[in-house]
Design an enzyme around this catalytic site. Structure first.
Site, PDB file in Angstrom:
ATOM      1  N   ASP A 188      -5.553   8.987   9.602  1.00  0.00           N
ATOM      2  CA  ASP A 188      -4.189   8.552  10.075  1.00  0.00           C
ATOM      3  C   ASP A 188      -3.584   9.002  11.438  1.00  0.00           C
ATOM      4  O   ASP A 188      -4.066  10.133  11.841  1.00  0.00           O
ATOM      5  CB  ASP A 188      -3.159   8.647   9.054  1.00  0.00           C
ATOM      6  N   GLU A 194       0.845  -1.265  -0.068  1.00  0.00           N
ATOM      7  CA  GLU A 194      -0.234   0.090   0.102  1.00  0.00           C
ATOM      8  C   GLU A 194       0.927   1.249  -0.012  1.00  0.00           C
ATOM      9  O   GLU A 194       1.754   1.306   0.996  1.00  0.00           O
ATOM     10  CB  GLU A 194      -0.912   0.143   1.327  1.00  0.00           C
ATOM     11  N   TYR A 199     -10.937  -4.171   3.043  1.00  0.00           N
ATOM     12  CA  TYR A 199      -9.963  -3.845   4.255  1.00  0.00           C
ATOM     13  C   TYR A 199     -10.688  -3.725   5.406  1.00  0.00           C
ATOM     14  O   TYR A 199     -11.697  -2.820   5.640  1.00  0.00           O
ATOM     15  CB  TYR A 199      -9.258  -2.347   4.007  1.00  0.00           C
TER      16      TYR A 199
END
Length: 267
Positions: free
Chosen positions: A64, A53, A176
């Site tokens: 994040d 990734e 995911y």
């Protein structure tokens, strides 16, 4: 560009034949410096990475945690742009599928069709757009499909069955599964409850399901791979590269760490 015919689907099929789960590794493009991207991807492949990734640096990476935010900022401070990332990637002979992970704003700025074409030409196999909801994804999915790109959507412990269905039905390549609520980071380990999310997700799709967020040790990899089709490691690796890579001088430390993670996927 990608030097072989292997797609994400081919990679998972190959792993299944070998009785292995996928090791999916996240790196930030441009941290370490962008001219190191090829050697870094090669080192990850040497250690056993199955999919990479590639984080596209962005000024407001809301999904994040501190480690990847800081990494993204270091890349931005070096002047890294999405087009520069694609140029650098296009010069690399890729031996594993690479998936871009980022946000929708840079895609919209360039244009949906133009972005998908540029990503495909650079050798990318797919994308994970963290802030693109399944309900708003039709135009991007169509552009991606026209350019041979998979779209990976995320599910989380808070996702209802309806939300899981929405995400999985629009995904291609793999799904995911976010192991816990919140942002990325190696400081808080993936809870064993992620296995419940994985089982719920697998009930909705035949696609491979990989788990990330808080996965940093071989034991974490082993735990999620009891149910998942792969484990995703990000923050720990980003921090390790920042500390140890040093223009390739620390390559062996990276290769050895990746090999330890990969060994844990052979369940």
């Amino acid at each position: 560009m990608y030097g072989g015919p292997m797609t994400i689907a081919d990679q998972f099929a190959s792993l299944a034949q070998k009785g292995e789960k996928a090791l999916v590794l996240f790196v930030t493009a441009g941290d370490p410096a962008l001219d190191q991207l090829g050697p870094i991807i090669d080192a990850l492949h040497e250690g056993g990475a199955d999919i990479v990734e590639l984080g596209i640096p962005f000024s407001d990476p809301i999904a994040d945690g501190h480690t990847i935010q800081a990494s993204s900022q270091r890349a931005l401070d070096r002047g890294v742009t999405p087009s520069a990332v694609l140029d650098a990637l296009g010069a690399v002979r890729l031996q594993v599928p690479v998936v871009a992970m980022g946000y929708y704003n840079p895609i919209l700025r360039v244009g949906i069709s133009a972005s998908a074409l540029a990503m495909s030409k650079a050798g990318l196999s797919g994308t994970i757009i963290s802030d693109l909801t399944p309900e708003e994804s039709a135009e991007w999915i169509a552009a991606s499909a026209a350019n041979g790109l998979n779209n990976i959507f995320l599910v989380a412990p808070t996702s209802t069955d309806q939300r899981i269905e929405a995400a999985t039905s629009r995904s291609s390549g793999f799904v995911y599964a976010v192991s816990r609520t919140g942002v990325t980071g190696a400081g808080q380990a993936a809870p064993v409850e992620v296995q419940d999310l994985l089982r719920r997700t697998k009930a909705h799709t035949k696609l491979p399901v990989c788990a990330g967020f808080g996965v940093s040790t071989p034991d974490h990899v082993r735990m999620v791979c009891e149910v998942a089709d792969g484990a995703v490691i990000g923050s720990f690796l980003v921090d390790l590269l920042n500390r140890e890579w040093n223009n390739g001088a620390g390559k062996q430390k990276i290769v050895d760490q990746v090999a330890a993670w990969k060994a844990a996927t052979r369940v």
